[in-house]
Design an enzyme around this catalytic site. Structure first.
Site, PDB file in Angstrom:
ATOM      1  N   ASP A 189       0.847  -1.181   0.000  1.00  0.00           N
ATOM      2  CA  ASP A 189       0.000   0.000   0.000  1.00  0.00           C
ATOM      3  C   ASP A 189       0.890   1.242   0.000  1.00  0.00           C
ATOM      4  O   ASP A 189       2.078   1.169   0.295  1.00  0.00           O
ATOM      5  CB  ASP A 189      -0.866  -0.014   1.269  1.00  0.00           C
ATOM      6  N   SER A 190       0.260   2.371  -0.288  1.00  0.00           N
ATOM      7  CA  SER A 190       0.995   3.634  -0.275  1.00  0.00           C
ATOM      8  C   SER A 190       1.327   4.082   1.150  1.00  0.00           C
ATOM      9  O   SER A 190       2.171   4.941   1.347  1.00  0.00           O
ATOM     10  CB  SER A 190       0.152   4.715  -0.949  1.00  0.00           C
ATOM     11  N   TYR A 194      -0.437   8.712  -2.382  1.00  0.00           N
ATOM     12  CA  TYR A 194      -0.230   8.469  -3.813  1.00  0.00           C
ATOM     13  C   TYR A 194      -1.400   9.041  -4.634  1.00  0.00           C
ATOM     14  O   TYR A 194      -1.231   9.344  -5.805  1.00  0.00           O
ATOM     15  CB  TYR A 194      -0.183   6.963  -4.092  1.00  0.00           C
ATOM     16  N   GLY A 195      -2.558   9.137  -3.996  1.00  0.00           N
ATOM     17  CA  GLY A 195      -3.794   9.436  -4.719  1.00  0.00           C
ATOM     18  C   GLY A 195      -3.840  10.764  -5.423  1.00  0.00           C
ATOM     19  O   GLY A 195      -4.684  10.996  -6.279  1.00  0.00           O
ATOM     20  N   CYS A 221      -3.727  -1.084  -2.268  1.00  0.00           N
ATOM     21  CA  CYS A 221      -3.959   0.332  -2.559  1.00  0.00           C
ATOM     22  C   CYS A 221      -4.756   0.473  -3.857  1.00  0.00           C
ATOM     23  O   CYS A 221      -4.303   0.043  -4.924  1.00  0.00           O
ATOM     24  CB  CYS A 221      -2.599   1.012  -2.694  1.00  0.00           C
ATOM     25  N   ASN A 222      -5.909   1.086  -3.765  1.00  0.00           N
ATOM     26  CA  ASN A 222      -6.750   1.281  -4.951  1.00  0.00           C
ATOM     27  C   ASN A 222      -6.045   2.138  -5.997  1.00  0.00           C
ATOM     28  O   ASN A 222      -6.174   1.908  -7.193  1.00  0.00           O
ATOM     29  CB  ASN A 222      -8.055   1.972  -4.562  1.00  0.00           C
ATOM     30  N   THR A 223      -5.310   3.135  -5.529  1.00  0.00           N
ATOM     31  CA  THR A 223      -4.634   4.040  -6.454  1.00  0.00           C
ATOM     32  C   THR A 223      -3.584   3.288  -7.275  1.00  0.00           C
ATOM     33  O   THR A 223      -3.508   3.431  -8.497  1.00  0.00           O
ATOM     34  CB  THR A 223      -3.980   5.198  -5.662  1.00  0.00           C
ATOM     35  N   GLU A 259      -6.909   9.695   8.595  1.00  0.00           N
ATOM     36  CA  GLU A 259      -5.614   9.602   9.289  1.00  0.00           C
ATOM     37  C   GLU A 259      -5.634  10.439  10.573  1.00  0.00           C
ATOM     38  O   GLU A 259      -4.941  10.133  11.532  1.00  0.00           O
ATOM     39  CB  GLU A 259      -4.480  10.047   8.365  1.00  0.00           C
ATOM     40  N   CYS A 305     -11.139   2.969  -1.848  1.00  0.00           N
ATOM     41  CA  CYS A 305      -9.901   3.485  -1.254  1.00  0.00           C
ATOM     42  C   CYS A 305      -9.693   2.757   0.067  1.00  0.00           C
ATOM     43  O   CYS A 305     -10.657   2.481   0.785  1.00  0.00           O
ATOM     44  CB  CYS A 305     -10.030   4.993  -1.017  1.00  0.00           C
ATOM     45  N   THR A 306      -8.424   2.484   0.372  1.00  0.00           N
ATOM     46  CA  THR A 306      -8.094   1.744   1.593  1.00  0.00           C
ATOM     47  C   THR A 306      -8.634   2.397   2.868  1.00  0.00           C
ATOM     48  O   THR A 306      -8.897   1.719   3.849  1.00  0.00           O
ATOM     49  CB  THR A 306      -6.566   1.681   1.747  1.00  0.00           C
ATOM     50  N   HIS A 307      -8.751   3.732   2.845  1.00  0.00           N
ATOM     51  CA  HIS A 307      -9.131   4.438   4.068  1.00  0.00           C
ATOM     52  C   HIS A 307     -10.632   4.432   4.336  1.00  0.00           C
ATOM     53  O   HIS A 307     -11.062   4.659   5.460  1.00  0.00           O
ATOM     54  CB  HIS A 307      -8.663   5.892   3.995  1.00  0.00           C
TER      55      HIS A 307
HETATM   56  N1  DGL Z   1      -4.028   3.787  -0.440  1.00  0.00           N
HETATM   57  C1  DGL Z   1      -4.666   4.824  -1.220  1.00  0.00           C
HETATM   58  C2  DGL Z   1      -5.855   4.218  -1.970  1.00  0.00           C
HETATM   59  O1  DGL Z   1      -6.390   3.193  -1.617  1.00  0.00           O
HETATM   60  C3  DGL Z   1      -5.120   5.974  -0.348  1.00  0.00           C
HETATM   61  C4  DGL Z   1      -3.984   6.783   0.218  1.00  0.00           C
HETATM   62  C5  DGL Z   1      -3.148   7.478  -0.833  1.00  0.00           C
HETATM   63  O2  DGL Z   1      -3.642   8.402  -1.514  1.00  0.00           O
HETATM   64  O3  DGL Z   1      -1.991   7.095  -0.984  1.00  0.00           O
HETATM   65  O4  DGL Z   1      -6.258   4.759  -2.971  1.00  0.00           O
END
Ligand code: DGL
Length: 271
Positions: free
Chosen positions: A16-17, A48-49, A79-81, A158, A190-192
């Protein structure tokens, strides 16, 4: 493709990011309690997004390389991104199977919708890539997808503001155009976002199906391990290793909120 050289007791590599991917690790621990897991979170370079496709691909390649050196049996792109813009890069580098979160969530969304009107929320990079719409359309050509980037959700999660009035206002604003389209399913891309599930469900209403990408990912991982006969047959307590590129202030507490338990061993890694 043959994966005959892979050993069942090798770890699953999750990446993940940052620390958001711990929502996926949490779902994996619950669904696959005997699997060893090595997690890499790029906490030095998150988020990363909001970064460019080129940069996200470069970072994703470095993480892939790191986890492959740890001899993982499977790569899980939590990570979805990264899944949205760097999946091909990761897959091209990997001799072991790669699972990514978007296909898993798309499958669950296509199965859940009755009206074929699906909302997708994610980071700007994920939404701009159109990866969710493409993945859902592969499963159902008639589905109508309504997407919304929600860049403020990552920082508020966060911050731990899971049910804060400010978060509620932001969520109402982001969801307004998507909910106006009479969707019956909303993908939390998104993971969050799984941490905002109770709040989002309240705003969306009980009749809307929320697709939790962490659970979708754990289901897909369980299915693939079964299909490839790569599940860990050992009934020993599994080993978990958490690697990060920086240990920021409050990392432990935020991480434990995502994971739902103590983080244990955290290793600092320079890529
Ligand atoms: N992990 C990213 C996602 O799932 C979210 C956090 C980021 O922007 O890096 O898209």
């Amino acid at each position: 493709m043959s994966f005959v050289d892979i050993k069942n007791n090798q770890a699953i590599g999750v990446f993940d990011s940052g620390i958001g991917g711990l929502t996926v690790v949490r779902a994996l621990m619950e669904r696959l309690p005997f699997e060893n897991i090595i997690y890499f979170g790029d906490t030095a370079r998150v988020p990363y997004g909001i970064k460019s496709v080129e940069t996200i691909n470069r970072y994703a390649a470095q993480i892939t390389d790191f986890l492959l050196k740890k001899e993982v049996k499977l790569l899980v792109v939590a990570c979805n991104t990264m899944a949205a813009v760097a999946y091909q890069t990761i897959k091209d580098l990997s001799p072991v199977p790669v699972l990514e979160v978007i296909e898993a969530s798309a499958r669950n969304a296509a199965a859940a919708t009755a009206t074929k009107s699906i909302g997708v929320i994610g980071t700007p990079a994920t939404i701009n890539s159109n990866a969710y719409a493409r993945a859902i359309h592969l499963l159902d050509k008639e589905a109508k997808i309504y997407s919304q980037a929600c860049p403020l959700f990552v920082p508020v999660v966060e911050e731990g503001w899971l049910d804060h009035p400010a978060t509620r206002l932001i969520a109402q604003e982001y969801l307004k155009p998507v909910l106006a389209e009479q969707i019956d399913t909303l993908v939390l891309g998104c993971t969050h976002y799984p941490l905002l599930k109770p709040l989002l469900q309240e705003i969306a209403g009980p009749e809307i199906n929320l697709i939790d990408s962490a659970e979708a990912m754990a289901d897909a991982t369980g299915n693939l391990l079964k299909e490839l006969k790569l599940g860990n047959a050992s009934r020993q307590p599994p080993q978990y290793l958490f690697c990060v590129s920086d240990v920021p202030y409050r990392f432990q507490t935020i991480g434990e909120r995502f994971l739902g338990r103590s983080l244990g061993q955290v290793e600092l890694v320079r890529l």
